[in-house]
Design a protein around this motif. Structure first.
Motif, PDB file in Angstrom:
ATOM      1  N   SER A 124       0.835  -1.208   0.000  1.00 24.42           N
ATOM      2  CA  SER A 124       0.000   0.000   0.000  1.00 24.42           C
ATOM      3  C   SER A 124       0.870   1.258   0.000  1.00 24.42           C
ATOM      4  O   SER A 124       0.552   2.239  -0.676  1.00 24.42           O
ATOM      5  CB  SER A 124      -0.973   0.003   1.179  1.00 24.42           C
ATOM      6  N   LYS A 163       0.744   4.115  -2.982  1.00 23.65           N
ATOM      7  CA  LYS A 163       0.475   5.524  -2.687  1.00 23.65           C
ATOM      8  C   LYS A 163       1.539   6.440  -3.273  1.00 23.65           C
ATOM      9  O   LYS A 163       1.256   7.573  -3.641  1.00 23.65           O
ATOM     10  CB  LYS A 163       0.360   5.736  -1.174  1.00 23.65           C
ATOM     11  N   ILE A 220      -6.345   4.057  -0.659  1.00 21.04           N
ATOM     12  CA  ILE A 220      -5.608   2.791  -0.762  1.00 21.04           C
ATOM     13  C   ILE A 220      -5.407   2.290   0.665  1.00 21.04           C
ATOM     14  O   ILE A 220      -4.834   2.980   1.500  1.00 21.04           O
ATOM     15  CB  ILE A 220      -4.263   2.986  -1.480  1.00 21.04           C
ATOM     16  N   THR A 221      -5.919   1.092   0.937  1.00 23.19           N
ATOM     17  CA  THR A 221      -5.861   0.554   2.294  1.00 23.19           C
ATOM     18  C   THR A 221      -5.205  -0.821   2.306  1.00 23.19           C
ATOM     19  O   THR A 221      -5.149  -1.503   1.282  1.00 23.19           O
ATOM     20  CB  THR A 221      -7.273   0.433   2.904  1.00 23.19           C
ATOM     21  N   ALA A 222      -4.756  -1.198   3.472  1.00 19.76           N
ATOM     22  CA  ALA A 222      -4.122  -2.509   3.639  1.00 19.76           C
ATOM     23  C   ALA A 222      -4.501  -3.075   4.997  1.00 19.76           C
ATOM     24  O   ALA A 222      -4.626  -2.344   5.981  1.00 19.76           O
ATOM     25  CB  ALA A 222      -2.608  -2.370   3.547  1.00 19.76           C
ATOM     26  N   VAL A 247      -4.958  -5.712   0.085  1.00 16.75           N
ATOM     27  CA  VAL A 247      -4.598  -4.361  -0.322  1.00 16.75           C
ATOM     28  C   VAL A 247      -5.637  -3.961  -1.347  1.00 16.75           C
ATOM     29  O   VAL A 247      -5.875  -4.682  -2.310  1.00 16.75           O
ATOM     30  CB  VAL A 247      -3.185  -4.308  -0.943  1.00 16.75           C
ATOM     31  N   SER A 252      -7.883  -0.506  -3.358  1.00 16.93           N
ATOM     32  CA  SER A 252      -8.129   0.901  -3.604  1.00 16.93           C
ATOM     33  C   SER A 252      -9.639   1.079  -3.602  1.00 16.93           C
ATOM     34  O   SER A 252     -10.336   0.523  -4.444  1.00 16.93           O
ATOM     35  CB  SER A 252      -7.542   1.332  -4.947  1.00 16.93           C
TER      36      SER A 252
END
Length: 122
Positions: A42, A46, A60-62, A71, A73
Motif C-alpha cells: 500500500s 500511494k 488505498i488501504t491494507a 490491499v 483501492s
C-alpha cells in the motif's frame, strides 16, 4: 521387497527440532510476512498513484490477518486510472499503480517466505 530405515536418536532429535522451527515459523513468521506485504504494498502504491486531489492515495488501504493480506483501492474510479478508460481528468491515459505494485511485491513476499523456510531448516 521391503526396506527399512534406521534413525539414530540424535538424527531424530535434529528432525524434531527442525519441525518445531517450521511450526513456529508457521505461527509467527508467515503472519509477519503477510503484514509486511500489505503495509509495504500500500505504501508503494500511494507513492505512484496520481494525486489530483490525493483522494485516490488516501483510499488505498491494507490489512492482514494470520492467513490473509488485503490491499485495495476503495476509490470508485481506481479502475479507470489503472486501465485508462472512462472519464477521469486524464481520460484514456493509463496510470498503472495497482497491479504492477502487487506483482512486484508478491515476488518479494515469496522470496521472504522462501528465505524464512531455508533459515528454519538449517
Amino acid at each position: 521387497m521391503s526396506s527399512q530405515i534406521k534413525l539414530e536418536e540424535k538424527d531424530l532429535a535434529q528432525l524434531r527440532a527442525k519441525m518445531k522451527k517450521l511450526e513456529m515459523l508457521d505461527k509467527a513468521g508467515f503472519e509477519r510476512s503477510l503484514a509486511d506485504f500489505a503495509t509495504l504494498t500500500s505504501r508503494d502504491m500511494k507513492k505512484i498513484a496520481p494525486f489530483d486531489t490525493k483522494n485516490l492515495r488516501r483510499l488505498i488501504t491494507a490489512k492482514s490477518s494470520k492467513r490473509n493480506a488485503i490491499v485495495e483501492s476503495k476509490a470508485d474510479y481506481s479502475g479507470y486510472v489503472e486501465h485508462g478508460k472512462g472519464k477521469p481528468k486524464q481520460a484514456n491515459t493509463e496510470i498503472p499503480f495497482f497491479y504492477p505494485t502487487i506483482n512486484r511485491r508478491i515476488n518479494v513476499l515469496l522470496m521472504d517466505i522462501n528465505n524464512k523456510i531455508k533459515k528454519a531448516l538449517r
